[in-house]
Design a protein around this motif. Structure first.
Motif, PDB file in Angstrom:
ATOM      1  N   UNK A   1       0.838  -1.203   0.000  1.00 54.10           N
ATOM      2  CA  UNK A   1       0.000   0.000   0.000  1.00 54.10           C
ATOM      3  C   UNK A   1       0.870   1.250   0.000  1.00 54.10           C
ATOM      4  N   UNK A   2       2.076   1.119   0.585  1.00 51.59           N
ATOM      5  CA  UNK A   2       3.029   2.226   0.643  1.00 51.59           C
ATOM      6  C   UNK A   2       4.405   1.689   0.272  1.00 51.59           C
TER       7      UNK A   2
ATOM      8  N   UNK B   1       1.154   4.231  -2.495  1.00 51.61           N
ATOM      9  CA  UNK B   1       1.609   5.590  -2.237  1.00 51.61           C
ATOM     10  C   UNK B   1       3.125   5.520  -2.067  1.00 51.61           C
ATOM     11  N   UNK B   2       3.825   6.566  -2.475  1.00 48.54           N
ATOM     12  CA  UNK B   2       5.282   6.576  -2.393  1.00 48.54           C
ATOM     13  C   UNK B   2       5.774   7.657  -1.435  1.00 48.54           C
ATOM     14  N   UNK B   3       6.713   7.258  -0.593  1.00 46.61           N
ATOM     15  CA  UNK B   3       7.429   8.202   0.268  1.00 46.61           C
ATOM     16  C   UNK B   3       8.889   8.179  -0.176  1.00 46.61           C
ATOM     17  N   UNK B   4       9.376   9.321  -0.591  1.00 46.33           N
ATOM     18  CA  UNK B   4      10.769   9.463  -1.013  1.00 46.33           C
ATOM     19  C   UNK B   4      11.607   9.841   0.203  1.00 46.33           C
ATOM     20  N   UNK B   5      12.728   9.144   0.392  1.00 45.88           N
ATOM     21  CA  UNK B   5      13.642   9.421   1.494  1.00 45.88           C
ATOM     22  C   UNK B   5      14.963   9.878   0.894  1.00 45.88           C
TER      23      UNK B   5
ATOM     24  N   UNK C   1       6.437   7.869  10.970  1.00 50.46           N
ATOM     25  CA  UNK C   1       5.120   7.381  11.396  1.00 50.46           C
ATOM     26  C   UNK C   1       4.025   8.340  10.933  1.00 50.46           C
ATOM     27  N   UNK C   2       4.255   9.629  11.095  1.00 52.68           N
ATOM     28  CA  UNK C   2       3.284  10.635  10.685  1.00 52.68           C
ATOM     29  C   UNK C   2       2.975  10.527   9.191  1.00 52.68           C
ATOM     30  N   UNK C   3       4.006  10.422   8.357  1.00 49.99           N
ATOM     31  CA  UNK C   3       3.796  10.351   6.896  1.00 49.99           C
ATOM     32  C   UNK C   3       3.048   9.084   6.509  1.00 49.99           C
ATOM     33  N   UNK C   4       3.422   7.949   7.105  1.00 48.99           N
ATOM     34  CA  UNK C   4       2.749   6.686   6.800  1.00 48.99           C
ATOM     35  C   UNK C   4       1.281   6.763   7.198  1.00 48.99           C
TER      36      UNK C   4
ATOM     37  N   UNK D   1      -0.604   9.430   7.528  1.00 48.11           N
ATOM     38  CA  UNK D   1      -1.322  10.354   6.641  1.00 48.11           C
ATOM     39  C   UNK D   1      -1.708   9.657   5.337  1.00 48.11           C
ATOM     40  N   UNK D   2      -0.765   8.920   4.748  1.00 49.99           N
ATOM     41  CA  UNK D   2      -1.026   8.274   3.464  1.00 49.99           C
ATOM     42  C   UNK D   2      -2.024   7.124   3.572  1.00 49.99           C
ATOM     43  N   UNK D   3      -2.069   6.483   4.741  1.00 43.13           N
ATOM     44  CA  UNK D   3      -2.973   5.351   4.931  1.00 43.13           C
ATOM     45  C   UNK D   3      -4.250   5.731   5.683  1.00 43.13           C
ATOM     46  N   UNK D   4      -4.410   7.029   5.951  1.00 43.05           N
ATOM     47  CA  UNK D   4      -5.576   7.515   6.699  1.00 43.05           C
ATOM     48  C   UNK D   4      -5.728   6.796   8.045  1.00 43.05           C
ATOM     49  N   UNK D   5      -4.623   6.701   8.767  1.00 46.68           N
ATOM     50  CA  UNK D   5      -4.604   6.090  10.097  1.00 46.68           C
ATOM     51  C   UNK D   5      -4.449   7.189  11.146  1.00 46.68           C
ATOM     52  N   UNK D   6      -4.861   6.939  12.382  1.00 45.22           N
ATOM     53  CA  UNK D   6      -4.747   7.948  13.433  1.00 45.22           C
ATOM     54  C   UNK D   6      -3.290   8.149  13.886  1.00 45.22           C
TER      55      UNK D   6
END
Length: 163
Positions: free
Chosen positions: A47-48, A75-79, A110-113, A115-120
């Motif tokens: 998913x990410x 969804x992609x997170x670039x590091x 954790x925050x970025x993940x 946000x992308x997965x609509x988790x609290x």
């Protein structure tokens, strides 16, 4: 269980992301090396994708653009450093949903993940802090799965060996 694929060329950051996200309950796929990722990625569709490597698999990136247009994931997170982002081409930039600066900071990750997965976000950061204060940071059990046909090794961190 949410699935995240890590493709990070910095082994320390990879281990950090892998351990933090696994301890928070995510299913982690870890790509070590391999000239052809198509088969495994389609079998274990994440998913990410958290990556510092975009560009060596041009046909795969184009596939991801097409798949995202239909499914909305991955969804992609670039590091990486901001200077590296400026070097990416148009196809690569289309994929990036969020960026993280190095060195990785666990709470920002954790925050970025979340946000992308609509988790609290607050819940996951709270869980991370509890784990951190409890000192429960032994390495997760891992299983290596080799795809000899594609000359790639994938590490699935789930506590069970996939079929």
């Amino acid at each position: 269980m949410r699935t995240i694929l890590l493709i990070l060329d910095n082994s320390i950051e990879s281990e950090l992301a892998r351990t933090v996200l696994f301890k928070l309950g995510f299913n982690i796929l870890f790509l070590q090396k391999g000239p052809d990722m198509h088969t495994k990625l389609k079998e274990q569709f994440p998913e990410v994708v958290i990556t510092s490597v975009l560009g060596k698999q041009v046909s795969l990136l184009k596939d991801f653009v097409d798949i995202r247009a239909k499914r909305g994931t991955p969804k992609f997170i670039w590091v990486g450093a901001e200077s590296q982002v400026r070097k990416l081409n148009e196809v690569q930039l289309k994929l990036i949903d969020a960026t993280l600066s190095t060195p990785l900071q666990p709470e920002v990750l954790i925050d970025k993940v979340c946000q992308l997965l609509n988790l609290p976000t607050e819940k996951y950061i709270s869980d991370y802090r509890k784990l951190l204060s409890g000192g429960n940071w032994s390495a997760p059990e891992t299983h290596l799965i080799k795809d000899e046909k594609r000359a790639a090794t994938y590490e699935i961190i789930t506590g069970r060996i996939p079929k």
